[in-house]
Write a protein that holds these residues in place. Structure first.
Motif, short mmCIF file in Angstrom:
data_model
loop_
_atom_site.label_atom_id
_atom_site.label_comp_id
_atom_site.label_asym_id
_atom_site.label_seq_id
_atom_site.Cartn_x
_atom_site.Cartn_y
_atom_site.Cartn_z
N VAL A 49 0.85 -1.19 0.00
CA VAL A 49 0.00 0.00 0.00
C VAL A 49 0.88 1.24 0.00
O VAL A 49 1.93 1.28 0.67
N ARG A 70 0.59 -4.73 3.93
CA ARG A 70 -0.67 -4.92 4.66
C ARG A 70 -1.13 -6.37 4.51
O ARG A 70 -1.12 -6.92 3.41
N LEU A 94 -7.77 -3.19 4.47
CA LEU A 94 -7.77 -2.05 3.56
C LEU A 94 -9.02 -1.21 3.78
O LEU A 94 -10.03 -1.71 4.28
N ASP A 148 -7.57 3.65 -0.28
CA ASP A 148 -6.19 3.17 -0.26
C ASP A 148 -5.72 2.88 -1.67
O ASP A 148 -6.51 2.46 -2.53
#
Length: 389
Positions: A328, A338, A356, A360
């Motif tokens: 990310v 992530r 998320l 994003d």
């Protein structure tokens, strides 16, 4: 004074060198790598099953027709590409012998019916004479022997009438037999459709296919008013398929278009082809027939929709790494790792349950090995596409 001028010149020279040095460093320093990013948004995620090999457009009704009897073609009404209606004659074989036989039996029937009428009139007359003779015998005007003879004559005449009635039925049956034989020499369309192919010309001989020995049909008739797609699905996916499921149909002949449909039938057996995966044939109907003319035999692909979820947070499936994480874009334009908790998925999108948020931006491509967590990157000019439709 000269010293001051010298110092000023020296300071100015140093300043110019510093500026040039900074400019050279600024324009020659390594730039952050350009990457393709996608913005997380809400949309639809579907679990689908697709065919393993190209499917085929087929007609609901297609008949490869041949006359019930063999013979020489004397009339050929059907033409390739011509539309016909149900019951329309397509071709006729030589049948002059059967036509003559039908005329002969018709005349025999007429003769038998005339003889029947004559015999039955005589039988009725003999019966009336027998009744009168019996009355006269009862009064003693006629001997019993004469009365018995009259009754015997009446029974004989009636027997003749009955025999000729049976002969008329036999002649009628013979006409039906001859008519059936004539019918076998004419090929009719069993349903309305378009003539796809005609094998044979006037003067040539045609024969029906013997059992177990396929021969080219005389006429190939297609009902193109009802079309469907037959596509092979991998046997592993067969338990997930059910009649009535939604499906999408795409055609190589109509690129960029997709047609909705429903699964109509799933074959009750697995097809085994040498050196190929075992598959199950699945048939899919169009919900709305395309406006364009479709030809039987077009190649088609089917995507059966097993499950569908709307308005869920989703990420492009290609952005997910093998360990289930994504990269990310974080603070300072640096990539961060992530971990995701995912739900429904297909080859295009995966549902995001945790890890998320909408907005994003995730990395899409992993071609450059230097691009990893902690590396500063910059987005390509036209790559920041949202995942929503």
């Amino acid at each position: 004074m000269p010293k001051t001028k010298t110092l000023l010149r020296l300071s100015l020279t140093l300043l110019i060198v510093s500026v040039l040095g900074y400019a050279g460093w600024h324009f020659t320093r390594p730039q952050p790598p350009e990457v393709e990013l996608a913005t997380i948004a809400r949309g639809t995620v579907e679990a689908t099953v697709v065919n393993t090999r190209a499917g085929t457009i087929k007609a609901c009704r297609r008949a490869k027709l041949a006359p019930a009897a063999g013979g020489q073609i004397v009339k050929l009404w059907a033409k390739e590409g011509e539309r016909v209606v149900a019951g329309q004659p397509l071709l006729e074989l030589w049948n002059r012998d059967l036509t003559a036989q039908r005329e002969l039996t018709s005349r025999q029937l007429s003769t038998s019916e005339a003889r029947l009428r004559e015999a039955c009139i005589l039988a009725d007359n003999a019966k009336r004479d027998a009744d009168r003779t019996q009355q006269l015998s009862a009064r003693g005007f006629v001997s019993p022997q004469n009365s018995e003879n009259a009754r015997a004559e009446a029974r004989s005449r009636q027997a003749s009438c009955d025999a000729l009635a049976a002969d008329v039925k036999r002649a009628q049956a013979q006409i039906r037999v001859t008519a059936a034989g004539l019918e076998r020499t004419t090929l009719h369309a069993p349903f309305a459709g378009i003539v796809a192919k005609v094998t044979g010309e006037v003067g040539e001989y045609t024969t029906p296919s013997p059992p177990g020995i396929p021969t080219p049909p005389a006429v190939d008739l297609i009902d193109d008013s009802c079309l469907y797609v037959s596509a092979p699905m991998d046997e592993v996916d067969a338990p997930r398929l059910q009649p009535g499921q939604l499906a999408r149909i795409t055609l190589d002949a109509l690129p960029g278009q997709s047609f909705s449909g429903h699964v109509r039938r799933i074959a009750p057996y697995v097809t085994e082809v040498e050196k190929q995966a075992r598959t199950v044939d699945v048939e899919v109907d169009f919900d709305t027939p395309p406006k364009q003319i479709l030809l039987v035999g077009y190649s088609a692909d089917v995507e059966a929709i097993i499950e569908r979820r709307d308005k869920v947070l989703r990420v492009p499936t290609q952005a997910i790494q093998q360990d289930g994480s994504v990269l990310v874009l974080g603070a300072g334009d640096k990539l961060e790792t992530r971990r995701l908790k995912t739900g429904l998925a297909n080859w295009a999108f995966t549902e995001v349950l945790d890890g998320l948020a909408a907005g994003d931006r995730v990395l899409l491509s992993f071609d450059d090995e230097a691009v990893k967590a902690g590396v500063k990157v910059r987005a390509k000019a036209a790559s920041d596409n949202p995942t929503a439709p």
